[in-house]
Scaffold this motif. Sequence first.
Motif, short mmCIF file in Angstrom:
data_model
loop_
_atom_site.label_atom_id
_atom_site.label_comp_id
_atom_site.label_asym_id
_atom_site.label_seq_id
_atom_site.Cartn_x
_atom_site.Cartn_y
_atom_site.Cartn_z
N GLN A 172 -11.01 24.91 -18.90
CA GLN A 172 -10.84 23.71 -19.69
C GLN A 172 -9.66 22.92 -19.15
O GLN A 172 -8.70 23.49 -18.64
N VAL A 173 -9.74 21.61 -19.27
CA VAL A 173 -8.68 20.72 -18.81
C VAL A 173 -8.11 20.00 -20.02
O VAL A 173 -8.84 19.53 -20.87
N GLN A 174 -6.80 19.93 -20.07
CA GLN A 174 -6.14 19.20 -21.15
C GLN A 174 -5.42 17.97 -20.57
O GLN A 174 -4.83 18.04 -19.50
N LEU A 175 -5.49 16.89 -21.31
CA LEU A 175 -4.79 15.67 -20.93
C LEU A 175 -3.95 15.21 -22.11
O LEU A 175 -4.44 15.16 -23.24
N VAL A 176 -2.72 14.86 -21.82
CA VAL A 176 -1.81 14.39 -22.86
C VAL A 176 -1.19 13.08 -22.43
O VAL A 176 -0.48 13.02 -21.42
N GLU A 177 -1.44 12.04 -23.23
CA GLU A 177 -0.88 10.72 -22.95
C GLU A 177 0.46 10.56 -23.67
O GLU A 177 0.69 11.15 -24.72
N SER A 178 1.30 9.72 -23.10
CA SER A 178 2.55 9.34 -23.75
C SER A 178 2.97 7.98 -23.23
O SER A 178 2.42 7.49 -22.24
N GLY A 179 3.95 7.40 -23.89
CA GLY A 179 4.50 6.14 -23.42
C GLY A 179 4.09 4.92 -24.21
O GLY A 179 4.56 3.81 -23.92
N GLY A 180 3.21 5.10 -25.18
CA GLY A 180 2.81 3.96 -25.99
C GLY A 180 3.93 3.52 -26.92
O GLY A 180 4.98 4.16 -27.02
N GLY A 181 3.71 2.39 -27.59
CA GLY A 181 4.71 1.89 -28.51
C GLY A 181 4.38 0.49 -28.96
O GLY A 181 3.32 -0.05 -28.65
N SER A 182 5.32 -0.08 -29.70
CA SER A 182 5.18 -1.45 -30.20
C SER A 182 6.14 -2.35 -29.43
O SER A 182 7.35 -2.08 -29.41
N VAL A 183 5.60 -3.37 -28.79
CA VAL A 183 6.40 -4.27 -27.97
C VAL A 183 6.02 -5.71 -28.26
O VAL A 183 5.04 -5.97 -28.98
N GLN A 184 6.76 -6.63 -27.69
CA GLN A 184 6.45 -8.04 -27.83
C GLN A 184 5.70 -8.54 -26.60
O GLN A 184 5.80 -7.95 -25.51
N ALA A 185 4.98 -9.62 -26.78
CA ALA A 185 4.25 -10.22 -25.66
C ALA A 185 5.20 -10.50 -24.50
O ALA A 185 6.31 -10.99 -24.71
N GLY A 186 4.74 -10.15 -23.31
CA GLY A 186 5.55 -10.33 -22.12
C GLY A 186 6.31 -9.09 -21.69
O GLY A 186 6.80 -9.01 -20.55
N ASP A 187 6.40 -8.11 -22.59
CA ASP A 187 7.10 -6.86 -22.27
C ASP A 187 6.24 -5.95 -21.40
O ASP A 187 5.06 -6.24 -21.14
N SER A 188 6.85 -4.84 -21.00
CA SER A 188 6.16 -3.85 -20.17
C SER A 188 6.20 -2.48 -20.83
O SER A 188 7.10 -2.18 -21.61
N LEU A 189 5.20 -1.67 -20.49
CA LEU A 189 5.16 -0.26 -20.88
C LEU A 189 4.59 0.54 -19.72
O LEU A 189 3.76 0.02 -18.95
N ARG A 190 5.00 1.78 -19.62
CA ARG A 190 4.38 2.70 -18.67
C ARG A 190 3.81 3.89 -19.42
O ARG A 190 4.55 4.64 -20.05
N LEU A 191 2.52 4.03 -19.34
CA LEU A 191 1.85 5.18 -19.93
C LEU A 191 1.77 6.31 -18.91
O LEU A 191 1.59 6.07 -17.71
N SER A 192 1.89 7.53 -19.42
CA SER A 192 1.76 8.71 -18.57
C SER A 192 0.65 9.59 -19.11
O SER A 192 0.43 9.67 -20.31
N CYS A 193 -0.02 10.27 -18.21
CA CYS A 193 -1.08 11.21 -18.57
C CYS A 193 -0.83 12.49 -17.78
O CYS A 193 -0.99 12.51 -16.56
N VAL A 194 -0.44 13.54 -18.49
CA VAL A 194 -0.20 14.83 -17.85
C VAL A 194 -1.47 15.66 -17.95
O VAL A 194 -2.02 15.84 -19.04
N VAL A 195 -1.91 16.15 -16.82
CA VAL A 195 -3.14 16.93 -16.74
C VAL A 195 -2.80 18.39 -16.53
O VAL A 195 -2.01 18.73 -15.64
N SER A 196 -3.39 19.28 -17.33
CA SER A 196 -3.12 20.71 -17.19
C SER A 196 -4.39 21.50 -17.48
O SER A 196 -5.40 20.94 -17.92
N GLY A 197 -4.32 22.79 -17.23
CA GLY A 197 -5.45 23.64 -17.52
C GLY A 197 -6.06 24.24 -16.29
O GLY A 197 -5.43 24.32 -15.24
N ARG A 198 -7.30 24.64 -16.40
CA ARG A 198 -7.99 25.37 -15.33
C ARG A 198 -8.04 24.57 -14.05
O ARG A 198 -7.84 25.09 -12.96
N THR A 199 -8.30 23.29 -14.18
CA THR A 199 -8.29 22.41 -13.02
C THR A 199 -7.14 21.43 -13.21
O THR A 199 -7.26 20.48 -13.96
N SER A 200 -6.04 21.68 -12.59
CA SER A 200 -4.85 20.87 -12.84
C SER A 200 -4.87 19.52 -12.15
O SER A 200 -4.10 18.64 -12.50
N SER A 201 -5.77 19.36 -11.19
CA SER A 201 -5.78 18.08 -10.49
C SER A 201 -7.22 17.61 -10.31
O SER A 201 -7.76 17.67 -9.21
#
Length: 125
Positions: free
Chosen positions: A1-30
């Motif tokens: 099984q493969v697990q994926l966990v997202e992070s980096g979301g949030g509340s921002v104003q128009a014109g701002d930036s965010l970087r989302l991350s997705c960490v992949v783990s489990g039997r097939t790590s890549s």
Amino acid sequence: QVQLVESGGGSVQAGDSLRLSCVVSGRTSSPVVVGWFRQAQGKDREFVAAISRGGGTVKYSDSSVEERFTVSRDNAKNTVYLQMNVLKPGDTAVYFCAARSATFVATDPAEYDFWGQGTQVTVSL
């Protein structure tokens, strides 16, 4: 099984930036291909971007996304990123990362085998 966990979301104003991350783990790590999708309230889940295992092939949903978002990956860290710049209210959604074992960089969510729980992105004026 493969697990994926997202992070980096949030509340921002128009014109701002965010970087989302997705960490992949489990039997097939890549897994070969990782994609980003989003689902706004009351709408279907839609493709945003995807990247091949080596990073040599990337796809974006449209020119507006391609001009503002960048998908990348660091396989040594088993992490895929979505850098989002010049955010707009229309980008408000829950963002999901997903993985598939095949080599084709698919844009259809039905082609993906494993999904994260999602991270909320809210953009206000």
